[in-house]
Design a protein around this motif. Sequence first.
Motif, short mmCIF file in Angstrom:
data_model
loop_
_atom_site.label_atom_id
_atom_site.label_comp_id
_atom_site.label_asym_id
_atom_site.label_seq_id
_atom_site.Cartn_x
_atom_site.Cartn_y
_atom_site.Cartn_z
N GLU A 360 26.55 24.50 37.15
CA GLU A 360 26.00 24.12 38.64
C GLU A 360 26.28 25.64 39.33
O GLU A 360 27.10 26.33 39.12
N LEU A 361 25.34 25.60 40.20
CA LEU A 361 25.33 26.85 41.22
C LEU A 361 26.48 26.83 42.13
O LEU A 361 26.96 25.90 42.58
N GLY A 362 26.88 27.98 42.31
CA GLY A 362 27.87 28.28 43.48
C GLY A 362 28.10 29.81 43.62
O GLY A 362 27.43 30.70 43.05
N GLU A 363 28.95 30.08 44.55
CA GLU A 363 29.59 31.50 44.78
C GLU A 363 30.47 31.83 43.84
O GLU A 363 31.35 31.27 43.24
N TYR A 397 25.85 30.82 38.11
CA TYR A 397 26.60 29.76 37.25
C TYR A 397 27.25 30.22 36.04
O TYR A 397 26.87 31.24 35.57
N ALA A 398 28.10 29.48 35.58
CA ALA A 398 28.77 29.47 34.06
C ALA A 398 28.42 28.44 33.08
O ALA A 398 28.14 27.35 33.58
N LEU A 404 28.13 33.94 32.15
CA LEU A 404 27.80 33.88 33.64
C LEU A 404 26.24 34.33 33.85
O LEU A 404 25.93 35.00 32.89
N TRP A 405 25.58 33.81 34.53
CA TRP A 405 24.26 34.25 35.14
C TRP A 405 24.46 34.31 36.68
O TRP A 405 25.06 33.51 37.41
N VAL A 406 23.92 35.47 36.93
CA VAL A 406 23.95 35.83 38.45
C VAL A 406 22.44 35.76 38.81
O VAL A 406 21.77 36.44 38.29
#
Length: 518
Positions: A360-363, A397-398, A404-406
């Motif tokens: 899931e995407l997040g900061e 996300y991880a 990690l992907w940024v």
Amino acid sequence: MGDPVDWPTRDLLSHRTAATPQRTALIDDETGATWTFAELDQRVDQVAHALETLEIDHGQPRIAVLMDTRPAFVSVFFAAMRTGMTVVPLNVRETASELAAKVERTAPVAVVCEEATESAALEVTAAVESTATAPTVLTVDEPARERTRRLCPAAGSDTAPSVDPVSLERDDPLVIMFTSGTAGEPKAVRLTVGNLVASATASAFRLGVDPSDRWLCCLPMYHMGGLAPVLRSTLYGTTVVIQRSFDRHETARVLDEYEITGVSLVPTMCKRLLDAGWEPTADLRFVLLGGAPASSELLERCRATDVPVYPTYGMTETASQIATATPAETASHEGTVGQPLVFTDVTVVDDDGEPVSAGELGELVVSGPTVTPGYLEAARTNGAVGEYGLHTGDVGYADENGRLWVLNRRSDRIVTGGENVDPGEVLETIRAHPAVEDAAVVGLDDPEWGERVGALLVPEDSRDRIDLESVRSHCETRLAGFKRPKTIGIADALPRTASGTVDREAARDRLRETETDV
Ligand SMILES: O=C(O)CCC(=O)c1ccccc1C(=O)O
């Protein structure tokens, strides 16, 4: 049990020198000069003496360093460490007014420069002369020349006694490094001895260390990506080869000639090397690729050319790498920056600051021993720190394994050729032009630089055309070259979203259509 004892330690370089005095610490490609750790240590002692002659009226003195990537930068850095001073590296590409603002904020006792930056240093100190804290200018020459001028009476003397080692503690401030944000003012990041040593240690676990390593340093030492290899290499007892500035053909030559085993590059540099037909030698163990996201095209080209590429995600606030991917991961997990370095934790959080699940995407929020104890201004620190650590402002996300992907880095920030540009800072400058009512500053895709600065201007009087030449000269005296808009468009009004904020994507579209390259 009583209070824990803070055991003092000597500085990094003196420990290293005691262990391996005869190993090569530095090689300067420009002059061919080399220094063993013993020779570097001796030179550092001389510079430390010079620093001790400065008048200091408070406990935690700072020195600003206005020097490009060169051996003298390294001597000044370790001399500061030896005398218990905090180093404030300044970007030699910035204008006197940009630098004066940073000097005013950090109040160093001296601006240490080299011959080539001496006039700039004098200009900067003259600009802060009005305040009570005008720093002294101290000029340090290259170590090979065994000569310092001005405030260095003891330098050059073989009989100078050793500087008493200042005992260092983990939490002592070692560096204040400026980095651009998105809010109009450069952020001053405090980094401790502990932050920098933790980063160098964790890096070794990801990249490995070979006693015969030679790390090519061709990134500016006043940025984290250029300073970090100096610390790592000193901790490991390996060699740093200094190339004073990047050039695709020259850097390709240096990589071959010195049998370089590791190099830190920003994506633009890597692309330029490949464009120039460079192929890695068998000695090259790693290319640490950071400072900006690497495109999948660039990574594919690296793979095709057998470049051992380690894409990394880091920031000044974490003393460089947060996560770094290996070449194998780069091939098997497209676009990843890998797992966090050992001892670093990354938590992905939602808008409420709560952790999200894998995928899931997040900061991205980061914690661990490399993370800054805070910005120079406490209010800024309070705004950036939450329950899980430092909020990076980056979205990503991880996966289940913590890779990690940024997706986008600090959203609005512009990264051009490895230099970070705060659109707010450019905006403030442009708005100060009398013919400009308002403006939007955005990054535009650029095949060479990754991004370039674009500005959409709204004239003060819509019947007049803005004289672009005057905007250009206005920016020239106030902004470093890489911050100046390369593409300028004119609009009657700025595009805005429903909530009234500037629609940056629409501004970008407008600039792509109407662009005037300056
Ligand atoms: O993005 C940042 O601010 C830090 C970038 C950085 O440190 C870096 C930049 C280029 C290559 C290597 C590194 C590194 O993490 O050592």
